[in-house]
Motif scaffolding. Structure first.
Motif, mmCIF file in Angstrom:
data_model
loop_
_atom_site.group_PDB
_atom_site.id
_atom_site.type_symbol
_atom_site.label_atom_id
_atom_site.label_comp_id
_atom_site.label_asym_id
_atom_site.label_seq_id
_atom_site.Cartn_x
_atom_site.Cartn_y
_atom_site.Cartn_z
ATOM 1 N N LEU A 78 0.816 -1.210 0.000
ATOM 2 C CA LEU A 78 0.000 0.000 0.000
ATOM 3 C C LEU A 78 0.849 1.260 0.000
ATOM 4 O O LEU A 78 0.369 2.343 -0.310
ATOM 5 C CB LEU A 78 -0.919 0.008 1.222
ATOM 6 N N VAL A 79 2.088 1.105 0.375
ATOM 7 C CA VAL A 79 2.998 2.247 0.446
ATOM 8 C C VAL A 79 4.285 1.878 -0.278
ATOM 9 O O VAL A 79 4.778 0.761 -0.146
ATOM 10 C CB VAL A 79 3.290 2.621 1.913
ATOM 11 N N ARG A 80 4.773 2.816 -1.049
ATOM 12 C CA ARG A 80 6.041 2.590 -1.740
ATOM 13 C C ARG A 80 7.178 3.125 -0.896
ATOM 14 O O ARG A 80 7.056 4.160 -0.233
ATOM 15 C CB ARG A 80 6.031 3.280 -3.104
ATOM 16 N N PHE A 81 8.251 2.421 -0.943
ATOM 17 C CA PHE A 81 9.396 2.753 -0.119
ATOM 18 C C PHE A 81 10.593 3.033 -1.015
ATOM 19 O O PHE A 81 10.914 2.267 -1.911
ATOM 20 C CB PHE A 81 9.701 1.574 0.813
ATOM 21 N N GLU A 82 11.215 4.151 -0.757
ATOM 22 C CA GLU A 82 12.395 4.493 -1.532
ATOM 23 C C GLU A 82 13.477 4.989 -0.582
ATOM 24 O O GLU A 82 13.347 6.071 -0.007
ATOM 25 C CB GLU A 82 12.053 5.572 -2.561
ATOM 26 N N PRO A 83 14.511 4.201 -0.406
ATOM 27 C CA PRO A 83 15.572 4.594 0.513
ATOM 28 C C PRO A 83 16.387 5.746 -0.057
ATOM 29 O O PRO A 83 17.117 5.590 -1.025
ATOM 30 C CB PRO A 83 16.422 3.325 0.637
ATOM 31 N N ASP A 84 16.243 6.871 0.536
ATOM 32 C CA ASP A 84 17.069 8.010 0.164
ATOM 33 C C ASP A 84 18.373 7.885 0.945
ATOM 34 O O ASP A 84 18.535 6.963 1.739
ATOM 35 C CB ASP A 84 16.336 9.314 0.511
ATOM 36 N N ARG A 85 19.265 8.771 0.747
ATOM 37 C CA ARG A 85 20.553 8.666 1.459
ATOM 38 C C ARG A 85 20.293 8.518 2.950
ATOM 39 O O ARG A 85 20.578 7.496 3.540
ATOM 40 C CB ARG A 85 21.394 9.939 1.234
ATOM 41 N N GLN A 86 19.728 9.557 3.484
ATOM 42 C CA GLN A 86 19.538 9.574 4.922
ATOM 43 C C GLN A 86 18.073 9.368 5.285
ATOM 44 O O GLN A 86 17.754 8.576 6.151
ATOM 45 C CB GLN A 86 20.019 10.914 5.470
#
Lengths: 115, 115
Positions: A78-86
């Motif tokens: 249901l939620v998209r996850f995108e690892p940014d740097r921090q």
DNA sequence: ATCGTTTATCGCCGATGGACGATGACCGAA
DNA sequence: TTCGGTCATCGTCCATCGGCGATAAACGAT
């Protein structure tokens, strides 16, 4: 595991649309069946994309708790996850959300038509 | 769009659409977030009204387990319970079911519009 | 009255959920 | 480098869920 006594799997109704099996629907609804997660979803949708901290600040929950809820929402698709740097970025998957709603609609309709 | 005339807990926001609080929605979705209960609902809807035994015969679950699931569905307001002399009668509350679906729809819509 | 059927509830148990704090990793800035 | 902020994960604790068998109550039929 105690499954397999239910529905034969991928049954198609008269309209031709594929009715997802009960386990799938149940799992997705389970992700929505917690007030905190519903509120988190609303919050995410209001600001396109959030990091975990923003959510923590908004609600009175520990950071680890919020992280858990987010993880559950991501796992449910249901939620998209995108690892940014921090700062990780979490964003509502509106299509997936609409899909869950449609699934429930289909269930309700089948219950209301089968009479 | 959708009218939900029932629901005492439903607070009406400025736009006039009924927005039930997260706890209410979550609680009702929780009742639907189990594959056995979804299947039981379908079964109930297919035959208008059932006694517990019928459900037990249909699914491979102990009588006590089915009774529990039915109790949960009744508590959530999705199934009506009418104690007959010997055989209790359980029937889907189609209006309530439609109401849950509408609530989820409203949530999804608010998530998709808030942007 | 006795038997068989149906049902709700109790008690038990393993598994899961939900909350938290602590920890370590990562990164940006000083 | 060191410090501060962010994050995911781990471990712990407690409550609830989900399954079952056993039991007792209610009822119909014999």
């Amino acid at each position: 595991m105690t499954e397999s006594l239910l529905e034969p799997n991928g049954s198609r109704d008269a309209s031709g649309s594929c009715a997802p099996d009960s386990h799938t629907v149940a799992a997705r609804l389970a992700a929505l069946s917690h007030p905190a997660r519903i509120e988190i979803l609303k919050h995410l949708s209001s600001s396109n994309s959030c990091c975990c901290r923003e959510v923590v600040d908004r609600f009175d929950l520990a950071q680890s708790t919020v992280s858990q809820h987010l993880k559950i929402l991501v796992k449910a698709g249901l939620v998209r996850f995108e690892p940014d740097r921090q700062r990780s970025r979490y964003a509502v998957d509106r299509a997936a959300l609409a899909d869950v709603s449609a699934s429930l609609n289909a269930l309700v309709n089948s219950c209301c038509s089968g009479r």
